[in-house]
Design an enzyme around this catalytic site. Structure first.
Site, PDB file in Angstrom:
ATOM      1  N   CYS A  94       0.839  -1.202   0.000  1.00 15.97           N
ATOM      2  CA  CYS A  94       0.000   0.000   0.000  1.00 15.97           C
ATOM      3  C   CYS A  94       0.876   1.256   0.000  1.00 15.97           C
ATOM      4  O   CYS A  94       1.422   1.617  -1.031  1.00 15.97           O
ATOM      5  CB  CYS A  94      -1.002  -0.039   1.144  1.00 15.97           C
ATOM      6  SG  CYS A  94      -2.383   1.131   0.938  1.00 15.97           S
ATOM      7  N   HIS A 112      -3.434  -5.602   0.583  1.00  9.51           N
ATOM      8  CA  HIS A 112      -2.875  -5.855   1.915  1.00  9.51           C
ATOM      9  C   HIS A 112      -2.859  -7.359   2.233  1.00  9.51           C
ATOM     10  O   HIS A 112      -3.833  -7.887   2.770  1.00  9.51           O
ATOM     11  CB  HIS A 112      -3.699  -5.133   2.982  1.00  9.51           C
ATOM     12  CG  HIS A 112      -3.497  -3.661   3.026  1.00  9.51           C
ATOM     13  ND1 HIS A 112      -2.548  -3.059   3.828  1.00  9.51           N
ATOM     14  CD2 HIS A 112      -4.125  -2.646   2.361  1.00  9.51           C
ATOM     15  CE1 HIS A 112      -2.595  -1.745   3.668  1.00  9.51           C
ATOM     16  NE2 HIS A 112      -3.550  -1.469   2.786  1.00  9.51           N
ATOM     17  N   GLU A 169      -1.326  -8.725   4.573  1.00  6.96           N
ATOM     18  CA  GLU A 169      -1.205  -8.893   6.030  1.00  6.96           C
ATOM     19  C   GLU A 169      -2.539  -8.788   6.755  1.00  6.96           C
ATOM     20  O   GLU A 169      -2.639  -9.145   7.941  1.00  6.96           O
ATOM     21  CB  GLU A 169      -0.224  -7.860   6.598  1.00  6.96           C
ATOM     22  CG  GLU A 169      -0.769  -6.453   6.835  1.00  6.96           C
ATOM     23  CD  GLU A 169      -0.922  -5.599   5.584  1.00  6.96           C
ATOM     24  OE1 GLU A 169      -1.129  -4.382   5.739  1.00  6.96           O
ATOM     25  OE2 GLU A 169      -0.833  -6.134   4.462  1.00  6.96           O
TER      26      GLU A 169
END
Length: 253
Positions: A95, A185, A187
Site C-alpha cells: 500500500c 494488503h 497482512e
C-alpha cells in the site's frame, strides 16, 4: 543473525490498534516470523534506517499518511529504498510501501481519479512472472483485501506490472528478482478488514457504497497471504546464505 526489518510508516487507528495490534504485529503474524528475529523501525517517528547490508530484507507497511504529501520522513525513506534496491536487498512494499517505492523511482503517485478502493477485491494476475512465482505460484485470479485512496498512477520505468483490479491498474509491481510491492494488503485478517470498513462507515455511505455488501464480501485471502510468506522464505534463504551456522541451528531444532 541479520533480522528482517519492518519499516513502519504509521499506526492503525487507536480503536483498531487496541483490539488487533500494530502494523508490525500484523506482518509478523502473517509472515510467521519471530519478533526476536525482527527489527521494527518507525520511520514516521524519525527513527533511523540501518545500512541495507545489516538486514536480511525489509517490509514497508501501509500508512494513514499520503505519499503525495512528501513528508520529510517519507522522502528520507524513499532515498533509503533507492539505496536498498541498488544493494539488491529483498524488499516487499504494501500500500503506502508500494506507492513509496514507485515514487522513489520516479513513478507517479496521487489520488485515484475514481476515488477509494476498499474491501475484498478480485485480483487479476497479468503475467506468470518467474521471480514472483518463486514467492508463490499465484492463480490468474485471487482475492485480496484493499483500502486506499492514492494509487500508483504511472509505474516507474523498468517496473513489471503483474496484477490489477477493475479499479486499479497497478496492484503488483516487481523490480528485478527480489523486490515486490502490492497495493493490496496481504497482512490483513478478515477481522481487520471488517474493522476498517466499519470505521469508514459514514464516509462509505456518503460515497455511495453498500456497506452491507462490502461486509458480506469480506472473506479469507489465502493466496495473498502466501505471497507474503513466500517473501519470508526468500529472506530466510538470504540469512542462510550469509550465516550458514544459523541455518544449521534451525535444522537441528
Amino acid at each position: 543473525m541479520r533480522p528482517l526489518m519492518i519499516v513502519s510508516t504509521g499506526t492503525p487507528p487507536p480503536e483498531i490498534r487496541a483490539r488487533h495490534g500494530d502494523y508490525a504485529d500484523w506482518f509478523l503474524h502473517a509472515l510467521r516470523w519471530p519478533r526476536a528475529q525482527a527489527l521494527v523501525v518507525h520511520v514516521d517517528r524519525g527513527e533511523s534506517l540501518p545500512a541495507p547490508e545489516t538486514i536480511a530484507g525489509a517490509v514497508i507497511t501501509g500508512s494513514m499518511a499520503m505519499v503525495s504529501e512528501r513528508a520529510r520522513w517519507s522522502e528520507c525513506t524513499a532515498a533509503w529504498l533507492r539505496v536498498a534496491l541498488d544493494a539488491n536487498l529483498p524488499l516487499f512494499g504494501v500500500c503506502y510501501g508500494h506507492q513509496l517505492l514507485a515514487h522513489a523511482l520516479d513513478g507517479r503517485v496521487d489520488y485515484h481519479p475514481q476515488g477509494r478502493e476498499i474491501g475484498t477485491q478480485r485480483i487479476e494476475l497479468l503475467a506468470q512472472d518467474q521471480a514472483l512465482s518463486v514467492l508463490a505460484p499465484l492463480p490468474m485470479h485471487f482475492a485480496a483485501h484493499t483500502t486506499h485512496r492514492q494509487s500508483v498512477l504511472e509505474a516507474p520505468r523498468g517496473a513489471r506490472v503483474l496484477a490489477r483490479t477493475a479499479h486499479d491498474a497497478h496492484h503488483i509491481l516487481a523490480y528485478g528478482a527480489r523486490a515486490f510491492t502490492t497495493q493490496f494488503h496481504p497482512e490483513f485478517s478478515t477481522a481487520v478488514m471488517r474493522a476498517l470498513i466499519m470505521r469508514r462507515a459514514a464516509d462509505l455511505r456518503a460515497e455511495g457504497y453498500d456497506l452491507d455488501a462490502l461486509l458480506h464480501e469480506v472473506r479469507p485471502t489465502p493466496w495473498a497471504r502466501r505471497l507474503l510468506r513466500g517473501f519470508g522464505r526468500l529472506c530466510r534463504t538470504e540469512i542462510a546464505a550469509i550465516d550458514p551456522h544459523a541455518a544449521m541451528a534451525r535444522q537441528a531444532a
